[in-house]
Design an enzyme around this catalytic site. Structure first.
Site, PDB file in Angstrom:
ATOM      1  N   MET A  82     -12.202   4.547  -0.263  1.00 48.41           N
ATOM      2  CA  MET A  82     -12.870   4.731   1.034  1.00 48.41           C
ATOM      3  C   MET A  82     -13.568   6.077   0.957  1.00 48.41           C
ATOM      4  O   MET A  82     -13.097   7.087   1.488  1.00 48.41           O
ATOM      5  CB  MET A  82     -11.829   4.682   2.155  1.00 48.41           C
ATOM      6  CG  MET A  82     -11.298   3.272   2.401  1.00 48.41           C
ATOM      7  SD  MET A  82      -9.726   3.237   3.245  1.00 48.41           S
ATOM      8  CE  MET A  82      -8.630   3.435   1.844  1.00 48.41           C
ATOM      9  N   MET A 104      -9.017   8.205  -0.014  1.00 46.73           N
ATOM     10  CA  MET A 104      -9.806   8.640   1.151  1.00 46.73           C
ATOM     11  C   MET A 104     -10.336  10.046   0.906  1.00 46.73           C
ATOM     12  O   MET A 104      -9.633  10.904   0.371  1.00 46.73           O
ATOM     13  CB  MET A 104      -8.924   8.627   2.400  1.00 46.73           C
ATOM     14  CG  MET A 104      -8.252   7.292   2.662  1.00 46.73           C
ATOM     15  SD  MET A 104      -7.396   7.295   4.226  1.00 46.73           S
ATOM     16  CE  MET A 104      -6.553   5.706   4.142  1.00 46.73           C
ATOM     17  N   ASP A 152      -6.683  -6.454   4.258  1.00 44.09           N
ATOM     18  CA  ASP A 152      -6.076  -5.129   4.313  1.00 44.09           C
ATOM     19  C   ASP A 152      -6.102  -4.558   5.729  1.00 44.09           C
ATOM     20  O   ASP A 152      -7.171  -4.334   6.283  1.00 44.09           O
ATOM     21  CB  ASP A 152      -6.868  -4.199   3.368  1.00 44.09           C
ATOM     22  CG  ASP A 152      -6.283  -2.805   3.275  1.00 44.09           C
ATOM     23  OD1 ASP A 152      -5.163  -2.574   3.755  1.00 44.09           O
ATOM     24  OD2 ASP A 152      -6.972  -1.932   2.693  1.00 44.09           O
ATOM     25  N   ASP A 196      -4.823   3.658  -1.795  1.00 41.88           N
ATOM     26  CA  ASP A 196      -5.882   4.020  -0.851  1.00 41.88           C
ATOM     27  C   ASP A 196      -6.423   5.406  -1.145  1.00 41.88           C
ATOM     28  O   ASP A 196      -5.707   6.397  -1.040  1.00 41.88           O
ATOM     29  CB  ASP A 196      -5.337   3.968   0.584  1.00 41.88           C
ATOM     30  CG  ASP A 196      -5.147   2.538   1.055  1.00 41.88           C
ATOM     31  OD1 ASP A 196      -6.110   1.758   0.973  1.00 41.88           O
ATOM     32  OD2 ASP A 196      -4.030   2.201   1.504  1.00 41.88           O
ATOM     33  N   MET A 215     -11.379  -5.735   5.491  1.00 43.57           N
ATOM     34  CA  MET A 215     -10.581  -4.832   6.302  1.00 43.57           C
ATOM     35  C   MET A 215     -10.310  -5.477   7.665  1.00 43.57           C
ATOM     36  O   MET A 215     -11.222  -5.960   8.329  1.00 43.57           O
ATOM     37  CB  MET A 215     -11.323  -3.508   6.543  1.00 43.57           C
ATOM     38  CG  MET A 215     -11.534  -2.643   5.320  1.00 43.57           C
ATOM     39  SD  MET A 215     -10.039  -1.995   4.566  1.00 43.57           S
ATOM     40  CE  MET A 215      -9.209  -1.172   5.900  1.00 43.57           C
ATOM     41  N   HIS A 275      -1.427  -1.309  -4.144  1.00 47.02           N
ATOM     42  CA  HIS A 275      -2.670  -0.946  -3.458  1.00 47.02           C
ATOM     43  C   HIS A 275      -2.704   0.571  -3.261  1.00 47.02           C
ATOM     44  O   HIS A 275      -1.798   1.157  -2.680  1.00 47.02           O
ATOM     45  CB  HIS A 275      -2.732  -1.670  -2.114  1.00 47.02           C
ATOM     46  CG  HIS A 275      -4.007  -1.490  -1.372  1.00 47.02           C
ATOM     47  ND1 HIS A 275      -5.139  -2.235  -1.634  1.00 47.02           N
ATOM     48  CD2 HIS A 275      -4.342  -0.649  -0.363  1.00 47.02           C
ATOM     49  CE1 HIS A 275      -6.110  -1.868  -0.812  1.00 47.02           C
ATOM     50  NE2 HIS A 275      -5.655  -0.891  -0.030  1.00 47.02           N
ATOM     51  N   SER A 321       0.849  -1.192   0.000  1.00 45.15           N
ATOM     52  CA  SER A 321       0.000   0.000   0.000  1.00 45.15           C
ATOM     53  C   SER A 321       0.886   1.243   0.000  1.00 45.15           C
ATOM     54  O   SER A 321       1.650   1.478   0.947  1.00 45.15           O
ATOM     55  CB  SER A 321      -0.896   0.008   1.241  1.00 45.15           C
ATOM     56  OG  SER A 321      -1.458   1.304   1.379  1.00 45.15           O
ATOM     57  N   HIS A 362      -8.505   1.229  -3.854  1.00 42.64           N
ATOM     58  CA  HIS A 362      -9.385   0.993  -2.703  1.00 42.64           C
ATOM     59  C   HIS A 362     -10.046   2.318  -2.328  1.00 42.64           C
ATOM     60  O   HIS A 362      -9.430   3.155  -1.686  1.00 42.64           O
ATOM     61  CB  HIS A 362      -8.540   0.429  -1.543  1.00 42.64           C
ATOM     62  CG  HIS A 362      -9.306   0.217  -0.274  1.00 42.64           C
ATOM     63  ND1 HIS A 362      -8.673   0.024   0.945  1.00 42.64           N
ATOM     64  CD2 HIS A 362     -10.641   0.153  -0.017  1.00 42.64           C
ATOM     65  CE1 HIS A 362      -9.580  -0.151   1.886  1.00 42.64           C
ATOM     66  NE2 HIS A 362     -10.783  -0.067   1.341  1.00 42.64           N
TER      67      HIS A 362
HETATM   68  C1  DX5 Z   1      -6.255   1.714   5.723  1.00 44.52           C
HETATM   69  C2  DX5 Z   1      -5.861   1.311   4.346  1.00 44.52           C
HETATM   70  C3  DX5 Z   1      -4.782   0.313   4.267  1.00 44.52           C
HETATM   71  C4  DX5 Z   1      -3.469   0.742   4.849  1.00 44.52           C
HETATM   72  C5  DX5 Z   1      -2.814  -0.471   5.414  1.00 44.52           C
HETATM   73  O1  DX5 Z   1      -7.426   2.440   5.674  1.00 44.52           O
HETATM   74  O2  DX5 Z   1      -6.959   0.798   3.641  1.00 44.52           O
HETATM   75  O3  DX5 Z   1      -4.584  -0.098   2.924  1.00 44.52           O
HETATM   76  O4  DX5 Z   1      -2.603   1.315   3.925  1.00 44.52           O
HETATM   77  O5  DX5 Z   1      -1.698  -0.069   6.110  1.00 44.52           O
HETATM   78  P1  DX5 Z   1      -0.942  -1.042   7.121  1.00 44.52           P
HETATM   79  O6  DX5 Z   1      -0.444  -2.190   6.324  1.00 44.52           O
HETATM   80  O7  DX5 Z   1       0.145  -0.180   7.665  1.00 44.52           O
HETATM   81  O8  DX5 Z   1      -1.951  -1.452   8.162  1.00 44.52           O
HETATM   82 ZN    ZN Z   2      -6.544  -0.099   1.677  1.00 41.27          ZN
END
Ligand code: DX5
Ligand code: ZN
Length: 223
Positions: free
Chosen positions: A70, A39, A179, A37, A139, A35, A10, A68
């Site tokens: 969110m 947000m 994840d 993320d 998650m 990956h 990620s 991903h």
């Molecule tokens: C959190 C993300 C994850 C995050 C995971 O909301 O969706 O993808 O990057 O990070 P680690 O591996 O540090 O938990």
């Molecule tokens: Zn993620």
């Protein structure tokens, strides 16, 4: 496991001022997926990046871009991420009143459709959609931040979902991604629970040698 193990580093935990280097690290380590993320500061209390950055990253990687989202109203972003070069587009079951419509949109854009579930959401909410999706992203932390600890009970949830996929004959069609809080020390446990793909952010990018860390994950995943 349905298929060969894959790691999805990620880039949330990478140096955002130098994402090209992060992509290079992933390539040199042999990671199959990236990956990404997304947000929106509404679905989660954090804000990251959008389609223009994915588009700029795309020419610098041949890896699978696992976006991903969110975000609230995920349907509004599907086309932009598809155009930007996402390979898989995942959204949250908690963020949509009509998950099937969003899945259909993603498929209409020619991309793999993913559905994600937060740790506290009953698994029964996602079950009606299992035969429609390509990616099931479980998650194992509250979404929003990297570097959190693996939530207790997540391994059991992964086991239950794997069992459901097997019972419904979907294990070859749906990739189960886990994840959050995935580290070298618990990778085997998460894989044994039924994950196909592991997402790892802080463990990779905050390690002294991220390339070696990626390779270590593969040694665990493909013993
Ligand atoms: C959190 C993300 C994850 C995050 C995971 O909301 O969706 O993808 O990057 O990070 P680690 O591996 O540090 O938990
Ligand atoms: Zn993620």
């Amino acid at each position: 496991m349905a298929s060969e193990f894959k790691l999805a580093p990620s880039i949330l935990s990478a140096d955002f001022s130098d994402l090209r280097s992060a992509l290079k690290i992933c390539e040199e380590g042999g990671a199959h997926w990236i990956h990404i993320d997304v947000m929106d500061n509404q679905f989660v209390p954090n804000l990251t990046l959008g389609p223009p950055i994915v588009k700029k990253l795309r020419p610098h990687s041949s890896q699978y871009f696992d976006v991903h989202m969110m975000v609230v109203e995920p349907e509004k972003l599907v086309e932009s991420f598809a155009d930007a070069g996402a390979d898989g587009i995942t959204f949250h079951i908690e963020a949509s009143d009509n998950p099937k419509a969003v899945i259909d949109l993603i498929h209409a854009a020619g991309k793999d459709a993913g559905l994600s579930i937060k740790p506290a959401t009953p698994l029964s909410e996602i079950e009606p959609f299992l035969d429609l999706i390509d990616i099931l992203l479980v998650m194992s932390v509250e979404p929003g931040f990297g570097g959190q600890g693996f939530v207790n009970g997540s391994a059991e949830r992964i086991q239950k979902l794997r069992k459901r996929l097997n019972e419904r004959g979907l294990s070859d069609r749906v990739t189960l991604v886990v994840d959050g809080g995935v580290k070298l020390h618990n990778a085997k446990e998460v894989l044994d629970a039924g994950a196909d793909v592991l997402v790892a952010g802080s463990e990779v990018f905050e390690s002294e040698n991220p390339i070696e860390t990626i390779k270590s994950f593969y040694r665990i995943g493909n013993p």
